[in-house]
Each structure stands twice: as C-alpha cells, then as structure tokens.
Write a protein that holds these residues in place. Structure first.
Motif, mmCIF file in Angstrom:
data_model
loop_
_atom_site.group_PDB
_atom_site.id
_atom_site.type_symbol
_atom_site.label_atom_id
_atom_site.label_comp_id
_atom_site.label_asym_id
_atom_site.label_seq_id
_atom_site.Cartn_x
_atom_site.Cartn_y
_atom_site.Cartn_z
ATOM 1 N N ARG A 294 8.012 18.772 -42.275
ATOM 2 C CA ARG A 294 8.858 17.745 -42.899
ATOM 3 C C ARG A 294 10.343 17.904 -42.534
ATOM 4 N NH1 ARG A 294 7.169 14.564 -46.823
ATOM 5 N NH2 ARG A 294 9.285 14.528 -47.655
ATOM 6 N N ASP A 295 10.849 19.129 -42.670
ATOM 7 C CA ASP A 295 12.299 19.319 -42.579
ATOM 8 C C ASP A 295 12.776 19.567 -41.156
ATOM 9 O OD1 ASP A 295 12.213 19.059 -45.313
ATOM 10 O OD2 ASP A 295 12.230 21.212 -45.694
ATOM 11 N N THR B 86 7.194 13.365 -41.953
ATOM 12 C CA THR B 86 7.214 13.262 -43.414
ATOM 13 C C THR B 86 5.967 12.587 -43.999
ATOM 14 O OG1 THR B 86 8.519 11.248 -43.201
ATOM 15 C CG2 THR B 86 9.732 13.302 -43.559
ATOM 16 N N LYS C 139 2.860 15.285 -47.336
ATOM 17 C CA LYS C 139 3.638 15.231 -48.582
ATOM 18 C C LYS C 139 3.696 16.574 -49.311
ATOM 19 C CE LYS C 139 4.344 10.846 -48.113
ATOM 20 N NZ LYS C 139 5.566 10.482 -47.370
#
Ligand code: FES
Ligand code: FES
Length: 148
Positions: free
Chosen positions: A26-27, A32, A35
């Motif tokens: 995600r980061d 993304t 979840k």
C-alpha cells in the motif's frame, strides 16, 4: 533493500525486513486494492496470493517472502481462475460497501486454485474473511458459480 516479485514484476523496496507485506504493497508501491482491516490476521481484508495461496499480508514480514510470487487484486484477472471469480462477483453483484471484497476475491481464488470443485464444507472452511455488510450468502453463491 528487499526484492519482491509482485504481479509478475520485480521490485526493489526500501523497507525494514520485518515490515508487513501489506504496508509495502500500500505505502511503498501504491497497490491500495489490498485493504487494511484489523492488522492482526483476523479479518482477511489484506488477503493476497503467495505462490497461488491465499495469505493475510498483514502477517507476512517482507523478509520471509523470498522468491515467492505475490499476486494482488490489481492483477487477479490475469489469472484464469481469478478472472472467473471476478466475473461471478460482478454477475451476482456481491459487494455492498466493497471494503472487504478484494480480500474475499483473493480468498475465493486461492480456494478454487487449490480445490477447483469445493464442497460446501470446503467453501465454509476457506471463506473466513469478515464482511461487516453481511454479504456471506452472496459470496457463497459466487464461489459456487465460479467453480461450476
Ligand atoms: S488486516 Fe490482515 S487480517 Fe485483517
Ligand atoms: S461489503 Fe462491506 S464489509 Fe464486506
């Protein structure tokens, strides 16, 4: 630096070895679709495939992945089983709010890759991801349709 194969592409990621795969996806990589739900391995919102097996990515330190291939929801339709699962999900209109659904699709794909014709008990045993909207019946129907 940690070397990862994600959706068929090689990535060099600047991350501490014990960083959970979920946060790298995600980061660091902007993937993304996977979840964050609970962060403690309980909800399944973070499910990805590791060498085809459904895995809760919040519980996987990146240093443990090695040469295993990671597949995320962004690439799941490139997998024939994943494409069937997505088609069933869309046809039956499974999602409500949608938050848990990428993890549900990954769990279903992992199940059908390992067990193409699962029994009701096998579906129940594999589909343990939580859904606050209560889409469980629709999920079961979609899994059966994808397996048919
Ligand atoms: S965020 Fe990984 S299981 Fe809930
Ligand atoms: S569709 Fe809303 S949490 Fe599952």
């Amino acid at each position: 630096m940690v070397s990862l194969t994600i959706n068929g592409h090689q990535h060099q990621v600047d991350a501490e070895p014990d960083t959970p795969l979920l946060f790298v996806l995600r980061d660091a990589l902007g993937l993304t679709g996977t979840k964050y739900g609970c962060g403690i391995g309980q909800c399944g919102a973070c499910t990805v495939l590791l060498d085809g097996q459904a895995t809760r990515s919040c519980q996987v330190p990146v240093e443990s992945i090695g040469a295993q291939g990671v597949t995320t929801i962004e690439a799941i339709e490139a997998d024939p089983v994943g494409a069937r699962v997505v088609a069933a999900w869309v046809g039956i209109e499974v999602p409500q709010c949608g938050y848990c659904q990428s993890g549900q699709v990954m769990a279903a794909t992992g199940l059908l890759k390992e067990t193409p014709k699962p029994s009701e008990d096998e579906i129940a045993a594999a589909m343990t991801n939580l859904c606050r909207c209560g889409t469980y019946n629709a999920i079961a129907v979609a899994v059966r349709q994808a397996a048919a």
